[in-house]
Design a protein around this motif. Structure first.
Motif, PDB file in Angstrom:
ATOM      1  N   PHE A  74      -0.918 -13.849  59.648  1.00 52.04           N
ATOM      2  CA  PHE A  74      -1.686 -14.982  59.132  1.00 52.04           C
ATOM      3  C   PHE A  74      -1.507 -15.267  57.644  1.00 52.04           C
ATOM      4  O   PHE A  74      -2.141 -16.190  57.124  1.00 52.04           O
ATOM      5  N   ALA A  75      -0.683 -14.506  56.933  1.00 52.68           N
ATOM      6  CA  ALA A  75      -0.564 -14.709  55.488  1.00 52.68           C
ATOM      7  C   ALA A  75      -0.166 -16.143  55.120  1.00 52.68           C
ATOM      8  O   ALA A  75      -0.734 -16.720  54.181  1.00 52.68           O
ATOM      9  N   PRO A  76       0.801 -16.775  55.812  1.00 56.52           N
ATOM     10  CA  PRO A  76       1.126 -18.168  55.452  1.00 56.52           C
ATOM     11  C   PRO A  76      -0.058 -19.116  55.591  1.00 56.52           C
ATOM     12  O   PRO A  76      -0.193 -20.064  54.816  1.00 56.52           O
ATOM     13  N   ILE A  77      -0.934 -18.843  56.576  1.00 58.15           N
ATOM     14  CA  ILE A  77      -2.104 -19.712  56.758  1.00 58.15           C
ATOM     15  C   ILE A  77      -3.031 -19.600  55.552  1.00 58.15           C
ATOM     16  O   ILE A  77      -3.585 -20.602  55.073  1.00 58.15           O
ATOM     17  N   GLY A  78      -3.197 -18.372  55.041  1.00 55.27           N
ATOM     18  CA  GLY A  78      -4.027 -18.193  53.860  1.00 55.27           C
ATOM     19  C   GLY A  78      -3.491 -18.980  52.680  1.00 55.27           C
ATOM     20  O   GLY A  78      -4.252 -19.577  51.908  1.00 55.27           O
ATOM     21  N   GLY A  79      -2.173 -19.016  52.524  1.00 56.25           N
ATOM     22  CA  GLY A  79      -1.573 -19.780  51.446  1.00 56.25           C
ATOM     23  C   GLY A  79      -1.778 -21.274  51.616  1.00 56.25           C
ATOM     24  O   GLY A  79      -2.041 -22.002  50.647  1.00 56.25           O
ATOM     25  N   LEU A  80      -1.651 -21.755  52.841  1.00 59.48           N
ATOM     26  CA  LEU A  80      -1.868 -23.185  53.102  1.00 59.48           C
ATOM     27  C   LEU A  80      -3.300 -23.590  52.769  1.00 59.48           C
ATOM     28  O   LEU A  80      -3.543 -24.628  52.148  1.00 59.48           O
ATOM     29  N   LEU A  81      -4.268 -22.764  53.178  1.00 60.01           N
ATOM     30  CA  LEU A  81      -5.669 -23.062  52.883  1.00 60.01           C
ATOM     31  C   LEU A  81      -5.920 -23.079  51.381  1.00 60.01           C
ATOM     32  O   LEU A  81      -6.646 -23.932  50.864  1.00 60.01           O
ATOM     33  N   ALA A  82      -5.319 -22.113  50.664  1.00 57.38           N
ATOM     34  CA  ALA A  82      -5.529 -22.026  49.219  1.00 57.38           C
ATOM     35  C   ALA A  82      -4.995 -23.245  48.490  1.00 57.38           C
ATOM     36  O   ALA A  82      -5.553 -23.665  47.475  1.00 57.38           O
ATOM     37  N   ASP A  83      -3.916 -23.837  48.987  1.00 58.24           N
ATOM     38  CA  ASP A  83      -3.326 -25.007  48.341  1.00 58.24           C
ATOM     39  C   ASP A  83      -3.949 -26.323  48.805  1.00 58.24           C
ATOM     40  O   ASP A  83      -3.784 -27.346  48.127  1.00 58.24           O
ATOM     41  N   ARG A  84      -4.659 -26.288  49.909  1.00 59.39           N
ATOM     42  CA  ARG A  84      -5.158 -27.546  50.497  1.00 59.39           C
ATOM     43  C   ARG A  84      -6.657 -27.755  50.288  1.00 59.39           C
ATOM     44  O   ARG A  84      -7.110 -28.883  50.116  1.00 59.39           O
ATOM     45  N   PHE A  85      -7.459 -26.684  50.277  1.00 55.50           N
ATOM     46  CA  PHE A  85      -8.914 -26.819  50.247  1.00 55.50           C
ATOM     47  C   PHE A  85      -9.511 -26.152  49.007  1.00 55.50           C
ATOM     48  O   PHE A  85      -8.808 -25.538  48.211  1.00 55.50           O
ATOM     49  N   ASN A  86     -10.823 -26.251  48.901  1.00 57.69           N
ATOM     50  CA  ASN A  86     -11.553 -25.673  47.776  1.00 57.69           C
ATOM     51  C   ASN A  86     -11.495 -24.146  47.837  1.00 57.69           C
ATOM     52  O   ASN A  86     -12.005 -23.534  48.776  1.00 57.69           O
ATOM     53  N   ARG A  87     -10.861 -23.540  46.855  1.00 60.42           N
ATOM     54  CA  ARG A  87     -10.647 -22.086  46.888  1.00 60.42           C
ATOM     55  C   ARG A  87     -11.958 -21.309  46.790  1.00 60.42           C
ATOM     56  O   ARG A  87     -12.097 -20.229  47.380  1.00 60.42           O
ATOM     57  N   ARG A  88     -12.900 -21.827  46.047  1.00 59.69           N
ATOM     58  CA  ARG A  88     -14.189 -21.149  45.926  1.00 59.69           C
ATOM     59  C   ARG A  88     -14.901 -21.087  47.274  1.00 59.69           C
ATOM     60  O   ARG A  88     -15.454 -20.048  47.657  1.00 59.69           O
ATOM     61  N   VAL A  89     -14.890 -22.191  48.011  1.00 61.36           N
ATOM     62  CA  VAL A  89     -15.534 -22.223  49.331  1.00 61.36           C
ATOM     63  C   VAL A  89     -14.844 -21.252  50.282  1.00 61.36           C
ATOM     64  O   VAL A  89     -15.508 -20.515  51.040  1.00 61.36           O
ATOM     65  N   ILE A  90     -13.519 -21.230  50.250  1.00 59.92           N
ATOM     66  CA  ILE A  90     -12.773 -20.312  51.123  1.00 59.92           C
ATOM     67  C   ILE A  90     -13.171 -18.873  50.848  1.00 59.92           C
ATOM     68  O   ILE A  90     -13.407 -18.079  51.776  1.00 59.92           O
ATOM     69  N   MET A  91     -13.273 -18.501  49.587  1.00 58.89           N
ATOM     70  CA  MET A  91     -13.598 -17.118  49.235  1.00 58.89           C
ATOM     71  C   MET A  91     -15.017 -16.753  49.652  1.00 58.89           C
ATOM     72  O   MET A  91     -15.257 -15.645  50.148  1.00 58.89           O
TER      73      MET A  91
END
Length: 475
Positions: A74-91
């Motif tokens: 799943f590492a590529p998915i984590g990168g896609l989310l980090a570049d596409r959405f709000n990083r604070r919300v993801i964390m």
């Protein structure tokens, strides 16, 4: 007395003076301590709940595999989310998910749910790490601080957090004996569950701090990305600015970006060779230690040596980087690590092996820190999450495959006992495997440096607040 503005400690203090970074560093400490504590506690709990001796013996390796597998998937998915959405919300969401899953493991109390829950916890971790790494440069005042920030992060993750997590596990699981608590009141399973609950509380603490005290994690650079010779270099940023590319488009843009950016391409090629060589060493380490006729104690000493060298490399790379460019430091570190494996392969004595292994560890630490610094300071924000995720996943995939294949290669060579200068050693398959890993690392290091030294690189101005390259550095 060294100038505090240029010394390693002085630069670390300057970075820690930045409130957003200091809070993120504290959050990293909470989460990393929870990672190590949960790994130990879940492995111990699985051993205690196993219904057979085989299940108990396989508990630690199974929990470790469940920890590593999400990184491969799943590492590529984590990168896609980090570049596409709000990083604070993801964390925040990832921390809440990790805490909830650990509490569910305690409540369910099932042997198999430990492994399933561990897998899901690490899947959430894979979403958390790229967002944290991609947001980090935006919390700094200038790119030159990226190296010190990365050093502090690695010290926290692999130094302080290891001691805190291991110390908490030891204190909690040993409390029954130390305090004289009767087993019928609180047995080993109960104490281990307390350790798991504490890890969950650390994740919750992290989520609260990020949600209430780190709004800076949501920030993105506002300026446009400058033009490059190759349009592939800006593909990721342009599509992100256009308003939301889908996952397939983002993956395609990532591949185009890597192909069109020699700096990043050389970095990934170099670390691929380094991880492959490192995995070969890990996979053969125990057998190699036994070939030195030192028993399991030799294995422990070799591990201590490589970690001691790693710390030296992480701390000492700053001085070298002030005289040379990061590209040159990166290439030198990988080539030196490969050359350092040659004496390891031919070493007849444990003491000499420890020195050579420490040298390899120092070079590996320099390469890893320099590579992370290059990503943070030279890759633009819109692409940084995906490159960080690829960097982390490549570490797991390449090193994991190398660890698995190396023992098989060792069996192809028939062991022989050799006496040289009154010193007896066993020549087995570990030595040609280590030698081959060293040659591979040296060759790939040269290739990586040639790639990274071409004029077409990611412009430092692409990063928020980026300064011009230091003219005093050797290109």
């Amino acid at each position: 007395m060294p100038d505090p503005r240029t010394s390693t400690i002085g630069r670390a203090r300057q970075v820690l003076a930045l409130r957003p970074f200091r809070r993120l560093w504290m959050v990293t400490g909470f989460c990393s301590s929870a990672d190590w504590l949960s790994l130990l506690a879940l492995a111990a709990l699985a051993g205690l709940l196993a219904s057979s001796e085989t299940g108990a013996n396989a508990a630690f390796s199974s929990v470790l595999f469940a920890n590593l597998l999400p990184g491969l998937l799943f590492a590529p998915i984590g990168g896609l989310l980090a570049d596409r959405f709000n990083r604070r919300v993801i964390m925040v969401v990832a921390d809440l998910v990790r805490a909830g899953l650990l509490l569910s493991i305690v409540l369910v109390g099932s042997y198999w749910w430990i492994f399933a829950g561990t897998f899901l916890v690490q899947a959430a971790t894979i979403m958390w790490i790229p967002s944290k790494d991609a947001a980090l440069p935006n919390l700094l005042r200038r790119p030159a601080q990226m190296e010190s920030a990365t050093q502090l992060g690695l010290v926290m993750t692999y130094g302080v957090a290891v001691l805190v997590g291991g110390g908490l596990f030891t204190l909690i699981t040993g409390a029954g004996t130390t305090l004289g608590v009767p087993p019928e009141v609180l047995d080993a399973v109960g104490l281990t569950k307390i350790a798991v609950v504490l890890a969950a509380l650390l994740y919750l603490t992290s989520a609260m701090i990020i949600a209430t005290a780190l709004p800076e994690l949501s920030q993105r650079p506002a300026q446009a990305v400058p033009e490059h010779d190759d349009p592939a270099n800006t593909a990721g940023t342009q599509t992100a600015a256009a308003g939301g590319p889908n996952a397939v488009r983002m993956l395609r843009d990532s591949a185009a970006y890597i192909r069109g950016t020699p700096l990043v391409r050389g970095l990934l090629v170099g670390m691929m060779g380094a991880f492959a060589a490192g995995g070969a060493i890990v996979g053969t380490a125990q057998t190699y230690a036994l070939s030195l006729l030192g028993g399991q104690a030799a294995f422990g000493l070799l591990l201590l040596s490589i970690f001691a060298g790693l710390v030296v490399g992480l701390v000492g790379v700053s001085r070298l980087a002030r005289r040379l460019s990061h590209e040159r430091v990166f290439g030198i570190a990988i080539v030196s690590a490969g050359i350092g494996l040659v004496p390891v392969a031919f070493s007849p004595h444990l003491a000499f092996s420890m020195l050579a292994v420490a040298l390899v560890g120092a070079c590996a630490g320099m390469a890893f820190l320099t590579g992370t610094t290059i990503i943070g300071s030279r890759v633009e924000d819109a692409m940084r999450g995906r490159i960080n995720a690829l960097y982390q996943s490549m570490l797991k995939v390449v090193a994991g495959c190398s660890v698995a294949v190396a023992p098989l290669l060792v069996t192809l060579v028939r062991p022989r006992t050799l006496t040289l200068w009154d010193t007896t050693m066993i020549i087995d398959g570990t030595r040609p495997v280590i030698l081959g890993g060293g040659i591979l690392a040296a060759v790939v290091g040269v290739i990586a440096y040639r790639q990274m030294s071409t004029p077409r690189q990611v412009a430092p101005e692409a990063v928020t607040g980026a300064d011009s390259p230091d003219p005093t550095r050797t290109p």
